[in-house]
Design an enzyme around this catalytic site. Structure first.
Site, PDB file in Angstrom:
ATOM      1  N   ILE A 142      36.761  44.379  45.107  1.00 43.37           N
ATOM      2  CA  ILE A 142      37.649  43.231  44.973  1.00 43.37           C
ATOM      3  C   ILE A 142      39.026  43.720  44.532  1.00 43.37           C
ATOM      4  CG2 ILE A 142      37.966  40.969  43.956  1.00 43.37           C
ATOM      5  CD1 ILE A 142      35.348  41.371  45.650  1.00 43.37           C
ATOM      6  N   LYS A 143      40.042  43.350  45.306  1.00 49.37           N
ATOM      7  CA  LYS A 143      41.408  43.787  45.012  1.00 49.37           C
ATOM      8  C   LYS A 143      42.086  42.812  44.058  1.00 49.37           C
ATOM      9  CE  LYS A 143      43.948  45.773  48.288  1.00 49.37           C
ATOM     10  NZ  LYS A 143      44.653  45.978  49.588  1.00 49.37           N
ATOM     11  N   ILE A 144      42.591  43.357  42.965  1.00 46.54           N
ATOM     12  CA  ILE A 144      43.306  42.579  41.956  1.00 46.54           C
ATOM     13  C   ILE A 144      44.660  43.250  41.718  1.00 46.54           C
ATOM     14  CG2 ILE A 144      43.309  41.809  39.540  1.00 46.54           C
ATOM     15  CD1 ILE A 144      40.251  41.849  39.645  1.00 46.54           C
TER      16      ILE A 144
END
Length: 381
Positions: A142-144
């Site tokens: 998951i890209k944050i």
């Protein structure tokens, strides 16, 4: 995963994982993604709103799903979520043998939290969990974004045992904050009884955009000294990031986590397609080759590497004094590093928000065409 291309093999042999910065449904269904794995040593995939917006505009691959969503009366946000998570889930399945063969280090596919949440910690955490549960594959990341508000979100998401790709890192100071957020997340995960070996993370340090912004300022100065520094800042900045990585992952704090099976948060070089045609098109690949890194390349950069890239081994370790000199010289000329990275972060979030808006508009149009409900107003994220 055994390429016959000597240029690509040379990069992999240094210890660089080659990830593709591109994804679309035809690529998955046609076998093209599998071909890149087999022939080009591609061991991961990254996506972002710009990539999805482009994919939706081209061809008819999404028509059937859009029609189903329209028939269900899905709102545009729900439709975008369904479309993007399906692509990432299917790509994860293609990448699964790589994930298994590398014990989870590679074979990863990244999907981004809605960029409109970049400055909202708790909503970022909630959407990260939702993406993780919906894709439902162990090899998703998951890209944050590494905004100030993103840092505590990174910690919380990692503490849940979710693998994270931290994106939009420009400054060395922020990168140290990212690594601290990572270590804190692992410490909290351990306290919660999570298995540390299953948690993976990369820190995406953007490269070419640094040169674009600094070169613009050097052109405005116009002196010979300024011109001589063009095209040097992006690589110098990334090399100093690698120095910081070596420092942080050489500390006793890290060692206690490593003793419990934790894996380092590898530096990932992003934005590695050159923006200025005057520069070698493999510059951000060849000059940033280093062990335990990831380079995520757009297709054109990967093709250039395969065709004429000249990898000469580790180009980063031990280059730190020269890199620091470049940044010092820029400051002496009046190019403020602090201002440059602040501008880049703001612009980075804005660009992803704009791409997300384009994606929403594109899907809204497709839903309308497919004969769904008349009202597709964007729901609150």
């Amino acid at each position: 995963m055994a390429t016959t291309n000597p240029r690509i093999k040379a990069l992999s042999d240094v210890g660089v994982s080659i990830w593709l910065d591109d994804l679309n449904r035809p690529m998955i269904g046609s076998g093209d993604l599998q071909k890149l794995i087999d022939e080009q040593d591609v061991v991961g995939v990254t996506t972002n709103p710009t990539i999805f917006a482009s994919a939706l505009k081209d061809g008819t691959a999404y028509n059937e799903q859009v029609k189903q969503l329209a028939d269900q009366g899905a709102g545009v946000d729900d439709a975008v979520f369904a479309i993007t998570t399906e692509d990432v889930r299917n790509a994860c399945d293609v990448m699964r043998p790589v994930y298994d063969a590398t014990d989870g280090q590679d074979g990863r596919v990244s999907i981004e939290v809605d960029p409109r949440l970049a400055h909202e910690t708790q909503k970022t955490v909630e959407m990260a969990k939702q993406l993780w549960q919906t894709v439902d594959r162990p090899n998703v990341m998951i890209k944050i974004p590494a905004t100030v508000e993103g840092l505590p979100a990174i910690t919380q998401v990692l503490a849940e045992g979710i693998s994270v790709n931290v994106t939009l890192i420009f400054s060395l100071e922020r990168y140290r904050g990212v690594m601290n957020a990572f270590l804190t997340g692992l410490e909290q995960a351990r306290e919660a009884g999570k298995e540390l070996p299953s948690i993976r993370s990369v820190a995406s340090f953007f490269v070419s955009r640094v040169d674009s912004e600094i070169d613009k300022r050097l052109d405005a100065i116009g002196s010979d000294e300024a011109k001589a520094l063009k095209g040097k800042a992006g690589v110098a900045n990334a090399r100093l990031a690698y120095q910081a990585y070596e420092e942080v992952f050489g500390t006793p704090r890290w060692q206690t986590l490593a003793d419990d099976g934790a894996h380092t948060q590898r530096p990932l070089w992003a934005s590695t397609g050159v923006k200025d045609p005057a520069y070698p098109d493999t510059m951000y690949v060849v000059e940033l080759a280093a062990p335990d890194t990831v380079n995520t390349m757009p297709p054109k950069t990967l093709e250039a590497l395969a065709d004429h890239g000249e990898v000469k081994g580790d180009a980063v370790t031990g280059s730190y004094d020269d890199a620091k000199t470049v940044l010092d010289q820029l400051e002496q000329l009046g190019v403020s590093y602090a201002d440059v990275v602040a501008v880049l972060e703001t612009e980075g979030v804005e660009k992803f928000e704009k791409s997300w808006d384009e994606l929403l508009a594109s899907v809204e149009g497709e839903l309308t065409t497919a004969g769904g409900n008349a009202d597709y107003a964007t729901q609150e994220a």
